[in-house]
Enzyme design. Structure first.
Site, PDB file in Angstrom:
ATOM      1  CB  CYS A  35      -0.941   0.008   1.187  1.00  0.00           C
ATOM      2  SG  CYS A  35      -2.105  -1.337   1.105  1.00  0.00           S
ATOM      3  CB  CYS A 106       0.898   9.690   7.005  1.00  0.00           C
ATOM      4  SG  CYS A 106       0.847   9.476   5.221  1.00  0.00           S
TER       5      CYS A 106
END
Ligand code: FES
Lengths: 326, 400
Positions: A35, A106
């Site tokens: 990913c 993130c």
């Protein structure tokens, strides 16, 4: 490109605490290369006081992934483990002056690496919840625990937010119903705890599921317009229900047979395939060897699907699942 | 710092000569080419001249085989939808897994809405079409084969003329999305088996908002837009005369610059590519290096993520692009990289440099100068890279 805050840019272009930490005694490694992001967090912790004396990171990822990792190290140096463990992904994002919504995952990665490193120091096996809860989003390997936590910590109230924070739901969206269920459940808990106002909470049936689904899809289509699409071989459309004539048992047998017939071919190419479960039209298989990436899109999957449809005479959808998550 | 533009497959700068040719068509030459009076007539002449300029660039037999559109995407959509309507009894489409979204998204939509059965032909690790699969998908049920001439991400060229011949054998129409190829490689449509071809103005130094669809004389065709007799009733709507004139001029210029693309631009590209491969460890070229556009190189840098590279390049005034998922906002890596089976660590770090006749040697020098340091710094940050021995590590993150 993205509209990053000055602080994000600063931490990206001049990352602090980057690189390996040789004398680390606490290490957290999280992420999924398929990913596009992975993070290794290394801490040097004073065994007496449990103060984090030094922290370093190595990150494979985009600008905000690198900035989030670096910011995290800055935030925890000098703190005790007790203090550090309370840091949430939102704290990391706030520290950076905010992140674009699509990039919130993130900061989640930073949070997870920290939890993993602390567990590692304490000699515990860190359970990222990816193992405990059932895998909810197969496209991105996200399970219930991670979604629950993201919803709880960030007070999320929409499916789109879940996708921004965890990536879950960013692919085929077959996990929609489950996402909705988890969201409603956690929101209800938050309301009960007085953290969320009742009118903000997402509750099942409060919104029209189909409508939300369509909206999510429209957004995805728009992204596709702007960006290259996924492999066209992905089974994209929901299929009509199987003909009523066939019993489940018979269907199961035929599927088993078809897969057995296919395995020699797959093995020839160094792959293999195992039937895991059949749920309505969804045939869950585990693939090995061949592309077992984070998306459903692969030639193998569509090949198997085509065979199954030919054999059964009714439409089914082949869903690759991981037989073991590690 | 001088800005360096190496993203010409995304769009090109409009040639000043094209701008100059267009300007009168905003002012004195404002007439509607369909009008009888003198205001319109001279404009009509210019529209015809542009058509002839395009005819030349494409090596087409007749100028009226060119239909102006508003974009390459419109040309692609017209070709596909027209064919489905014009070929009753056939409802299959053959395309490839690496097409531009202008073709892919429509095919997926047609498939989903049950209007067509679509065969997506895969490619090998160099991006070359699986000819075996292509042959076996061809049948008398196929209405249309639509395959790109050159890939926008890697520059890989498909053997279009030969592929068209095969389609002809089963009576299917053949369309090619040549948006990236037109102006960069010689094209001769006359005598070929190609029935339709799409092109876009802004990829060849004409402005945005103008494109064209070539339809071979005699090929079955149904218009997408109705409501006027423009373009011989094949595309209704008042002509974008400034755009058309600009496209014509750009076509004329493309013919004169073709040799430059094939030699000087190609040499610049090759020098850039060679220098990067030499100076940066663990990188490789994506796509077929032999059958490739002269201006494109797509390089996979292992163990780093593309957006991070682009951010650094941007800061140094260099514009390139990446198939990286993180840049576009979609979460998945490019469908082209996936179709070629590029490993994830490399697919996420692929950067496309696309040149044009506007580029000079200094542009390439600047990139060669900047890139090794950027990669070195980013790899220092990567858990997949061990700085000391300058090589990959055994890093295996949780839940990978
Ligand atoms: S997006 Fe969650 S399973 Fe596909």
């Amino acid at each position: 490109m993205w509209d990053y805050s000055d602080k994000v840019k600063d931490y990206f272009f001049n990352p602090k605490n980057a690189g390996a930490l040789v004398e680390a005694n606490a290490v957290g490694e999280v992420g999924a290369i398929s990913c596009g992001d992975a993070l290794k967090l290394m801490l040097k912790v004073d065994p007496e006081t449990e103060v984090i004396q030094d922290a370093r990171f190595q990150t494979f990822g985009c600008g905000s992934a690198i900035a989030s990792s670096s910011a995290l190290t800055d935030m925890i140096i000098g703190k005790t483990l007790q203090e550090a463990i309370t840091i949430t992904n939102q704290d990391i994002a706030d520290f950076l002056g905010g992140l674009p919504p699509e990039k919130m995952h993130c900061s989640v990665m930073g949070y997870e690496a920290l939890q993993a490193a602390i567990a590692n120091f304490r000699g515990e096996e860190w359970h990222d919840d990816h193992e405990e809860g059932a895998l909810v989003c197969k496209c991105f390997g996200v399970d219930e625990g991670m979604i629950e936590r993201a919803v709880r910590m960030n007070k999320l109230t929409t499916i789109e937010q879940i996708t921004d924070y965890t990536k879950a739901g960013g692919g085929c969206l077959t996990c929609f119903d489950k996402l909705e269920e988890v969201l409603a459940k956690v929101n209800a808990e938050l309301v009960a705890e007085g953290i969320l106002a009742a009118h903000e909470a997402y509750s099942l049936g409060a919104a029209d599921a189909a409508e939300i689904k369509a909206k999510a899809k429209a957004k995805k289509d728009a992204e596709r317009e702007a960006a290259p699409p996924t492999s066209p071989l992905a089974p994209a459309s929901p299929l009509p229900p199987p003909s009523a004539g066939m019993t489940n048992l018979k269907k199961m047998r035929l599927i088993e047979e078809a897969i057995e017939e296919l395995r020699p071919y797959l093995k020839k190419d160094g792959g293999d395939c195992e039937l895991i479960d059949v749920d309505g039209n969804n045939v869950m298989v585990s693939l090995t060897g061949a592309c077992t990436g984070c998306q459903m899109a692969s030639v193998t999957v569509s090949g198997i699907q085509e065979r199954l449809i030919a054999k059964l005479g009714v439409p089914v959808r082949v869903v690759p699942v991981k037989s073991h998550v590690h | 710092m001088r800005p360096v533009y190496l993203d010409n497959n995304a769009t090109t700068r409009v040639d000043p000569a094209v701008v100059e040719a267009m300007l009168p068509f905003f002012t004195e030459q404002f007439g509607n080419p369909s009008s009888i009076h003198s205001f319109g007539a001279s404009v009509g002449q210019s529209v015809k001249k542009a058509r002839q300029q395009l005819q030349q660039l494409l090596g087409a037999e007749h100028d009226h085989e060119i239909i102006y559109t508003a974009s390459g995407t419109e040309a692609d959509n017209t070709a596909i939808l027209s064919t489905l309507e014009a070929m009753p009894g056939r409802n299959e489409i053959i395309t490839s897994a690496v097409e531009h979204p202008a073709v892919l998204a429509l095919c997926q939509h047609l498939e989903k809405s049950g209007r067509a059965k679509v065969h997506y032909i895969g490619v090998d690790s160099l991006g070359r079409l699986d000819l075996e699969a292509y042959r076996s998908a061809l049948s008398d049920k196929v209405a249309l084969v639509t395959l790109m001439w050159a890939n926008n991400e890697t520059g890989t060229i498909f053997p279009i003329e030969a592929l068209a011949e095969l389609a002809k054998e089963v009576g299917a129409l053949f369309h090619t999305d040549a948006v990236q190829a037109v102006g960069k490689v010689p094209i001769v449509l006359k005598g070929s088996a190609i029935d339709m071809l799409s092109l876009s103005g802004h990829k060849l130094h004409a402005p945005k908002g103008i494109g064209a669809l070539y339809v071979k004389r005699g090929a079955r065709f149904k218009p997408l837009l109705r409501g006027g007799h423009q373009e011989r009733g094949r595309r209704a709507g008042t002509e974008n005369t400034p755009g058309i004139v600009g496209l014509g001029k750009a076509a004329e210029l493309a013919i004169t610059h073709m040799a430059d693309e094939q030699t000087r631009v190609k040499e610049l590209r090759d020098r850039l590519e060679k220098a990067i491969l030499q100076r940066v460890p663990n990188c490789f070229v994506n796509g077929d290096v032999r059958e490739r556009l002269p201006n494109t190189t797509n390089i996979a840098f292992e163990y780093v993520e593309g957006e991070a590279i682009l951010l650094h390049l941007t800061r140094q005034g260099i514009a390139a692009s990446s198939g990286s998922a993180c840049t576009s906002g979609s979460l998945e890596p490019s469908h082209v990289m996936r179709a070629m089976n590029v490993p994830f660590t490399a697919a996420h770090g692929s950067i496309r440099f696309s040149l044009s006749r506007d580029n000079v040697p200094e542009d390439v020098d600047q990139v060669i100068e900047a890139l090794p340091k950027i990669l070195e710094n980013l790899r220092e940050l990567s858990p997949f890279w061990a700085g000391a021995n300058k090589g990959p590590t055994e890093f295996k993150p949780v839940y990978a």
